[in-house]
Enzyme design. Structure first.
Site, PDB file in Angstrom:
ATOM      1  N   CYS A   1       0.883  -0.971  -0.047  1.00  0.00           N
ATOM      2  CA  CYS A   1      -0.033  -0.102   0.005  1.00  0.00           C
ATOM      3  C   CYS A   1       0.947   1.397   0.139  1.00  0.00           C
ATOM      4  O   CYS A   1       1.839   1.137  -0.556  1.00  0.00           O
ATOM      5  CB  CYS A   1      -0.891  -0.072   1.129  1.00  0.00           C
TER       6      CYS A   1
ATOM      7  N   ASP B   1      -2.882   1.441  10.235  1.00  0.00           N
ATOM      8  CA  ASP B   1      -4.027   2.138  10.536  1.00  0.00           C
ATOM      9  C   ASP B   1      -4.576   2.280  12.158  1.00  0.00           C
ATOM     10  O   ASP B   1      -4.777   3.342  12.689  1.00  0.00           O
ATOM     11  CB  ASP B   1      -5.186   1.874   9.653  1.00  0.00           C
TER      12      ASP B   1
HETATM   13  P1  RI2 Z   1       0.396   6.518   7.211  1.00  0.00           P
HETATM   14  C1  RI2 Z   1      -3.378   3.643   4.740  1.00  0.00           C
HETATM   15  O1  RI2 Z   1      -4.720   3.800   4.733  1.00  0.00           O
HETATM   16  C2  RI2 Z   1      -2.620   2.348   4.586  1.00  0.00           C
HETATM   17  O2  RI2 Z   1      -3.444   1.275   5.111  1.00  0.00           O
HETATM   18  C3  RI2 Z   1      -1.428   2.859   5.350  1.00  0.00           C
HETATM   19  O3  RI2 Z   1      -0.530   1.642   5.496  1.00  0.00           O
HETATM   20  C4  RI2 Z   1      -2.033   3.388   6.560  1.00  0.00           C
HETATM   21  O4  RI2 Z   1      -2.926   4.265   6.207  1.00  0.00           O
HETATM   22  C5  RI2 Z   1      -0.770   4.206   7.198  1.00  0.00           C
HETATM   23  O5  RI2 Z   1      -0.464   5.156   6.476  1.00  0.00           O
HETATM   24  P2  RI2 Z   1      -5.446   4.189   3.506  1.00  0.00           P
HETATM   25  O6  RI2 Z   1      -6.136   5.645   4.050  1.00  0.00           O
HETATM   26  O7  RI2 Z   1      -0.036   6.924   8.404  1.00  0.00           O
HETATM   27  O8  RI2 Z   1      -4.857   4.393   2.257  1.00  0.00           O
HETATM   28  O9  RI2 Z   1       1.878   5.900   7.528  1.00  0.00           O
HETATM   29  O10 RI2 Z   1      -7.003   3.339   3.405  1.00  0.00           O
HETATM   30  O11 RI2 Z   1       0.752   7.392   5.995  1.00  0.00           O
END
Ligand code: RI2
Length: 310
Positions: A125, A194
């Site tokens: 991701c 998350d």
């Molecule tokens: P940072 C994101 O969720 C991903 O799952 C990623 O690993 C997590 O948030 C943490 O991201 P989404 O908003 O806070 O893309 O490290 O569903 O940027």
């Protein structure tokens, strides 16, 4: 009471134009800051809580959003005048934004130092904390190759790969289902989070648990980069983390597949036995000590406990 700025941020979070657990939290805090600074109504306490509810309703899984909003409103009920109430939200929310940015920088340094020299790493991701850690490790001369998954259905690997490439990191993208075939080449899996539950389970983008299972099978360490506001105080007493399901069109257009149902859960749980370490701004910890961190950071003076809000 609706507010254009807040509504733009709320819709940005819902549509995932604003995404990533950390950014979601900071943007919600910024929305509350803006609301407090520009408020001209007569019942700030009531109205700011309505705004907070609107922000909390945007996405259900990342507890960083809840923690950012809760921190921004901390002490609100004990204020007297409207001015005092606005001031406390203003101070709390700007403090949260500053401290959360600092937390990312601190954990990036710690994670980068943990990555062994000459490593091939795999990420999944798009996590700001994980991507920045890999870039920093590359600057320290430690990265031979960064692999990133495509990350279906929304293909956030398409964000990760160019971010790494632009920083000069040698990067290779794979489809999600190539993770097991690739794993023998990998020295460390580095992902974000998350939400981290009090039992040490890591909630991250769908597919993280499969990758972690495969890594575990191959004895490849899994490092989770997670600032302290990704830990969930709500899970201390058994509240379950709600896994977001998004529209099935993210997978395919159902009209092209008559008679077929689609299902699109976008996060999963990685149990603590598949996680070697969680890196927070405080240092490296075992997932099994999540409970202790939550009790320490979310009781009494709560999040970012050791510093005064100025
Ligand atoms: P940072 C994101 O969720 C991903 O799952 C990623 O690993 C997590 O948030 C943490 O991201 P989404 O908003 O806070 O893309 O490290 O569903 O940027």
């Amino acid at each position: 009471m609706s507010n254009d700025f807040v509504e733009t941020i709320a819709q940005g979070i819902e549509s995932m134009e604003i995404r990533g657990a950390g950014k979601i939290a900071r943007n919600a805090a910024k929305a509350l800051l803006h609301f407090a600074e520009n408020y001209s109504g007569s019942d700030f306490k009531k109205d700011v809580k309505e705004i907070a509810d609107r922000l909390l309703a945007t996405r259900p899984t990342a507890v960083s959003l809840y923690n950012g909003v809760a921190f921004s409103l901390k002490g609100l009920d004990f204020t007297g005048s409207q001015e005092e109430a606005r001031e406390i939200v203003r101070k709390n929310s700007s403090f949260f934004v500053k401290k959360s940015e600092e937390a990312v920088e601190k954990l990036v340094e710690i994670t980068a130092n943990r990555i062994p020299d000459g490593s091939c790493v795999l990420t999944h991701c798009n996590s700001t904390a994980a991507v920045k850690s890999i870039i920093r490790a590359y600057e320290l001369g430690k990265i031979e190759m960064a692999y990133c998954t495509e990350s279906r259905p929304r293909r956030q690997g398409w964000i990760t790969a160019p971010q790494l490439a632009e920083a000069g990191v040698p990067v290779t993208m794979i489809v999600d289902s190539a993770a097991r075939f690739l794993m023998p080449r990998i020295d460390m899996v580095v992902v974000g989070a998350d939400t981290i539950a009090s039992n040490g389970a890591v909630v991250n983008k769908i597919g993280t648990s499969q990758i972690s299972l495969v890594a575990h099978e191959s004895r490849v360490p899994v490092t989770v980069c997670a600032e302290s506001y990704k830990f969930s105080p709500l899970t201390l007493f058994g509240e379950r983390v709600k896994i977001e399901e998004r529209e099935v069109e993210e997978i395919a257009d159902p009209r092209d597949f008559p008679g077929v149902r689609f299902y699109n859960p976008v996060f999963d749980f990685t149990p603590p036995e598949y996680v070697d370490a969680i890196v927070t701004e405080f240092g490296v910890m075992s997932p099994y000590t999540a409970y202790e961190l939550i009790v320490r950071e979310f009781s009494g003076e709560a999040l970012f406990a050791k510093e005064e809000v100025k």
